[in-house]
Design a protein around this motif. Structure first.
Motif, PDB file in Angstrom:
ATOM      1  N   VAL A   1       0.845  -1.201   0.000  1.00  0.00           N
ATOM      2  CA  VAL A   1       0.000   0.000   0.000  1.00  0.00           C
ATOM      3  C   VAL A   1       0.877   1.247   0.000  1.00  0.00           C
ATOM      4  O   VAL A   1       0.642   2.186  -0.773  1.00  0.00           O
ATOM      5  N   LYS A   2       1.890   1.251   0.828  1.00  0.00           N
ATOM      6  CA  LYS A   2       2.778   2.411   0.931  1.00  0.00           C
ATOM      7  C   LYS A   2       3.580   2.611  -0.361  1.00  0.00           C
ATOM      8  O   LYS A   2       3.582   3.705  -0.929  1.00  0.00           O
ATOM      9  N   ARG A   3       4.231   1.569  -0.831  1.00  0.00           N
ATOM     10  CA  ARG A   3       5.133   1.705  -1.972  1.00  0.00           C
ATOM     11  C   ARG A   3       4.417   1.913  -3.299  1.00  0.00           C
ATOM     12  O   ARG A   3       4.941   2.574  -4.193  1.00  0.00           O
ATOM     13  N   LEU A   4       3.210   1.363  -3.425  1.00  0.00           N
ATOM     14  CA  LEU A   4       2.438   1.534  -4.663  1.00  0.00           C
ATOM     15  C   LEU A   4       1.527   2.753  -4.616  1.00  0.00           C
ATOM     16  O   LEU A   4       0.843   3.060  -5.582  1.00  0.00           O
ATOM     17  N   ARG A   5       1.476   3.397  -3.448  1.00  0.00           N
ATOM     18  CA  ARG A   5       0.634   4.586  -3.244  1.00  0.00           C
ATOM     19  C   ARG A   5      -0.839   4.288  -3.479  1.00  0.00           C
ATOM     20  O   ARG A   5      -1.575   5.072  -4.090  1.00  0.00           O
TER      21      ARG A   5
ATOM     22  N   GLN B   1      -1.211   7.143 -13.003  1.00  0.00           N
ATOM     23  CA  GLN B   1      -0.147   7.327 -12.020  1.00  0.00           C
ATOM     24  C   GLN B   1       0.384   5.965 -11.584  1.00  0.00           C
ATOM     25  O   GLN B   1       1.591   5.771 -11.452  1.00  0.00           O
ATOM     26  N   PHE B   2      -0.519   4.998 -11.400  1.00  0.00           N
ATOM     27  CA  PHE B   2      -0.098   3.659 -11.009  1.00  0.00           C
ATOM     28  C   PHE B   2       0.815   3.050 -12.072  1.00  0.00           C
ATOM     29  O   PHE B   2       1.744   2.320 -11.758  1.00  0.00           O
ATOM     30  N   GLU B   3       0.566   3.359 -13.330  1.00  0.00           N
ATOM     31  CA  GLU B   3       1.360   2.792 -14.424  1.00  0.00           C
ATOM     32  C   GLU B   3       2.654   3.556 -14.689  1.00  0.00           C
ATOM     33  O   GLU B   3       3.379   3.227 -15.622  1.00  0.00           O
ATOM     34  N   SER B   4       2.964   4.548 -13.857  1.00  0.00           N
ATOM     35  CA  SER B   4       4.200   5.307 -14.049  1.00  0.00           C
ATOM     36  C   SER B   4       5.420   4.416 -13.829  1.00  0.00           C
ATOM     37  O   SER B   4       5.341   3.371 -13.187  1.00  0.00           O
ATOM     38  N   GLU B   5       6.545   4.854 -14.342  1.00  0.00           N
ATOM     39  CA  GLU B   5       7.797   4.099 -14.227  1.00  0.00           C
ATOM     40  C   GLU B   5       8.157   3.839 -12.768  1.00  0.00           C
ATOM     41  O   GLU B   5       8.553   2.730 -12.402  1.00  0.00           O
ATOM     42  N   THR B   6       8.003   4.841 -11.915  1.00  0.00           N
ATOM     43  CA  THR B   6       8.362   4.708 -10.502  1.00  0.00           C
ATOM     44  C   THR B   6       7.537   3.637  -9.815  1.00  0.00           C
ATOM     45  O   THR B   6       8.069   2.758  -9.127  1.00  0.00           O
ATOM     46  N   ILE B   7       6.224   3.686 -10.005  1.00  0.00           N
ATOM     47  CA  ILE B   7       5.344   2.722  -9.352  1.00  0.00           C
ATOM     48  C   ILE B   7       5.545   1.329  -9.946  1.00  0.00           C
ATOM     49  O   ILE B   7       5.572   0.329  -9.217  1.00  0.00           O
ATOM     50  N   ARG B   8       5.721   1.246 -11.256  1.00  0.00           N
ATOM     51  CA  ARG B   8       5.955  -0.061 -11.885  1.00  0.00           C
ATOM     52  C   ARG B   8       7.237  -0.704 -11.352  1.00  0.00           C
ATOM     53  O   ARG B   8       7.291  -1.907 -11.137  1.00  0.00           O
ATOM     54  N   SER B   9       8.273   0.096 -11.122  1.00  0.00           N
ATOM     55  CA  SER B   9       9.513  -0.480 -10.583  1.00  0.00           C
ATOM     56  C   SER B   9       9.295  -0.951  -9.149  1.00  0.00           C
ATOM     57  O   SER B   9       9.859  -1.973  -8.733  1.00  0.00           O
ATOM     58  N   GLU B  10       8.459  -0.263  -8.386  1.00  0.00           N
ATOM     59  CA  GLU B  10       8.120  -0.709  -7.023  1.00  0.00           C
ATOM     60  C   GLU B  10       7.344  -2.028  -7.082  1.00  0.00           C
ATOM     61  O   GLU B  10       7.578  -2.923  -6.276  1.00  0.00           O
ATOM     62  N   LEU B  11       6.410  -2.137  -8.039  1.00  0.00           N
ATOM     63  CA  LEU B  11       5.649  -3.374  -8.183  1.00  0.00           C
ATOM     64  C   LEU B  11       6.586  -4.534  -8.530  1.00  0.00           C
ATOM     65  O   LEU B  11       6.478  -5.614  -7.949  1.00  0.00           O
ATOM     66  N   GLU B  12       7.509  -4.305  -9.446  1.00  0.00           N
ATOM     67  CA  GLU B  12       8.468  -5.354  -9.811  1.00  0.00           C
ATOM     68  C   GLU B  12       9.289  -5.788  -8.601  1.00  0.00           C
ATOM     69  O   GLU B  12       9.548  -6.978  -8.409  1.00  0.00           O
ATOM     70  N   ALA B  13       9.699  -4.823  -7.775  1.00  0.00           N
ATOM     71  CA  ALA B  13      10.471  -5.146  -6.566  1.00  0.00           C
ATOM     72  C   ALA B  13       9.620  -5.952  -5.585  1.00  0.00           C
ATOM     73  O   ALA B  13      10.096  -6.928  -4.994  1.00  0.00           O
TER      74      ALA B  13
END
Length: 109
Positions: A34-38, A65-77
């Motif tokens: 929840v925190k990392r994916l906002r 916003q969820f599909e942004s590069e930053t959030i996608r990299s958090e999802l991958e992690a």
């Protein structure tokens, strides 16, 4: 205009892993996701007909916003961390959906 949506996580957990998985997901993984994916919020569900079938729903106010590069990299992690924790015994899939309609009850006047 922002498009709200959800990420659905559907998982089948081996019964002998259920207690540990349930504790880990509730106490560690979901709060961190929840925190990392906002996400605005998240829910966990259990299928009444198949108790080891886990469903998590993460709500987002804006799927772009969820599909942004930053959030996608958090999802991958997060996926890598999940895989490290549960190499075997948990099969899962993710689905991404847009919310097209929402109704809330109106109080009687």
């Amino acid at each position: 205009m922002a498009t709200p949506g959800c990420m659905l996580v559907l998982a089948e957990v081996k019964p002998e892993l259920w207690a540990d998985f349930n504790r880990w997901y509730s106490d560690i993984h979901m709060p961190e996701a929840v925190k990392r994916l906002r996400a605005r919020k998240a829910l966990r569900l259990v299928d009444r007909s198949t108790p080891c079938r886990h469903i998590a729903i993460y709500y987002f106010d804006d799927m772009e916003q969820f599909e942004s590069e930053t959030i996608r990299s958090e999802l991958e992690a997060l996926v890598r961390e999940f895989n490290d924790q549960w190499r075997e015994g948990v099969a899962r899939e993710r689905r991404f959906v847009d919310i097209i309609d929402e109704h809330v009850p109106v109080a009687d006047l």
